[in-house]
Design a protein around this motif. Structure first.
Motif, PDB file in Angstrom:
ATOM      1  N   UNK A  24      18.538   5.609  30.843  1.00  0.00           N
ATOM      2  CA  UNK A  24      18.111   5.417  29.767  1.00  0.00           C
ATOM      3  C   UNK A  24      17.627   4.008  29.362  1.00  0.00           C
ATOM      4  N   UNK A  25      17.410   3.310  30.195  1.00  0.00           N
ATOM      5  CA  UNK A  25      17.272   1.659  30.112  1.00  0.00           C
ATOM      6  C   UNK A  25      15.999   1.567  29.833  1.00  0.00           C
ATOM      7  N   UNK A  26      15.367   1.008  28.601  1.00  0.00           N
ATOM      8  CA  UNK A  26      13.832   1.105  28.503  1.00  0.00           C
ATOM      9  C   UNK A  26      13.462  -0.329  28.934  1.00  0.00           C
ATOM     10  N   UNK A  27      11.952  -0.360  29.291  1.00  0.00           N
ATOM     11  CA  UNK A  27      11.407  -1.500  29.882  1.00  0.00           C
ATOM     12  C   UNK A  27      11.611  -2.567  28.869  1.00  0.00           C
ATOM     13  N   UNK A  28      11.272  -2.113  27.640  1.00  0.00           N
ATOM     14  CA  UNK A  28      11.203  -3.151  26.464  1.00  0.00           C
ATOM     15  C   UNK A  28      12.457  -3.884  26.277  1.00  0.00           C
ATOM     16  N   UNK A  29      13.615  -3.203  26.470  1.00  0.00           N
ATOM     17  CA  UNK A  29      14.834  -3.866  26.225  1.00  0.00           C
ATOM     18  C   UNK A  29      15.000  -4.937  27.501  1.00  0.00           C
ATOM     19  N   UNK A  30      14.722  -4.645  28.835  1.00  0.00           N
ATOM     20  CA  UNK A  30      14.757  -5.614  29.859  1.00  0.00           C
ATOM     21  C   UNK A  30      13.948  -6.564  29.282  1.00  0.00           C
ATOM     22  N   UNK A  31      12.782  -6.444  29.193  1.00  0.00           N
ATOM     23  CA  UNK A  31      11.542  -7.491  28.936  1.00  0.00           C
ATOM     24  C   UNK A  31      11.953  -8.441  27.938  1.00  0.00           C
ATOM     25  N   UNK A  41      17.328 -12.585  35.345  1.00  0.00           N
ATOM     26  CA  UNK A  41      17.768 -11.295  35.772  1.00  0.00           C
ATOM     27  C   UNK A  41      19.220 -11.407  36.460  1.00  0.00           C
ATOM     28  N   UNK A  42      19.745 -12.023  36.703  1.00  0.00           N
ATOM     29  CA  UNK A  42      21.216 -11.827  36.884  1.00  0.00           C
ATOM     30  C   UNK A  42      21.796 -11.628  35.722  1.00  0.00           C
ATOM     31  N   UNK A  43      21.509 -12.234  34.443  1.00  0.00           N
ATOM     32  CA  UNK A  43      22.251 -11.614  33.330  1.00  0.00           C
ATOM     33  C   UNK A  43      22.009  -9.903  33.137  1.00  0.00           C
ATOM     34  N   UNK A  44      20.993  -9.857  33.416  1.00  0.00           N
ATOM     35  CA  UNK A  44      20.510  -8.290  33.333  1.00  0.00           C
ATOM     36  C   UNK A  44      21.467  -7.428  33.955  1.00  0.00           C
ATOM     37  N   UNK A  45      21.685  -7.841  35.412  1.00  0.00           N
ATOM     38  CA  UNK A  45      22.358  -7.173  36.489  1.00  0.00           C
ATOM     39  C   UNK A  45      23.857  -7.418  36.180  1.00  0.00           C
ATOM     40  N   UNK A  50      24.910  -1.000  36.641  1.00  0.00           N
ATOM     41  CA  UNK A  50      24.368   0.139  37.444  1.00  0.00           C
ATOM     42  C   UNK A  50      22.946   0.125  37.826  1.00  0.00           C
ATOM     43  N   UNK A  51      22.205  -0.996  37.266  1.00  0.00           N
ATOM     44  CA  UNK A  51      20.903  -1.446  37.911  1.00  0.00           C
ATOM     45  C   UNK A  51      20.815  -2.224  39.346  1.00  0.00           C
ATOM     46  N   UNK A  52      19.430  -2.103  39.846  1.00  0.00           N
ATOM     47  CA  UNK A  52      19.693  -2.925  41.183  1.00  0.00           C
ATOM     48  C   UNK A  52      18.508  -4.189  40.617  1.00  0.00           C
TER      49      UNK A  52
END
Length: 101
Positions: A24-31, A41-45, A50-52
């Motif tokens: 349920x993780x949106x592209x907009x949230x990551x972007x 990217x490391x911050x997001x991981x 649970x994301x790769x």
């Protein structure tokens, strides 16, 4: 073994906004976190353990490849923020909404 990361849109999950398949993780949230807020990217991981890396990179690629769609989501988010502020009973909240528009 290589797997393809899918970005999907389904009406019953995240109101049809693009997301990483199986989450349920949106592209907009990551972007927005990476491109607009300067996170890595490391911050997001770290934030989403649970994301790769491949999933985060796929979300960023989709975000970059669909700027018009991301602009629409950004406008929707701002409209929602303005509506919430205008309805808030918190002292000064409606003043904040007027000054930011």
């Amino acid at each position: 073994m290589s797997t393809t990361v899918e970005i999907v849109k389904t009406p019953d999950v995240l109101h049809g906004k693009p997301r990483i398949e199986g989450t349920r993780i949106g592209v907009f949230t990551i972007g927005e976190s990476v491109r607009a807020a300067g996170r890595s990217v490391e911050d997001m991981l770290t934030a989403y353990p649970d994301l790769t890396r491949e999933q985060v990179e796929a979300a960023l690629a989709y975000y970059d490849d669909h700027p018009e769609a991301m602009d629409i989501l950004r406008q929707q988010k701002e409209a929602t923020r303005q509506r919430v502020l205008s309805q808030s009973r918190a002292p000064g909240a409606s003043d904040d909404a007027k000054h930011r528009s």
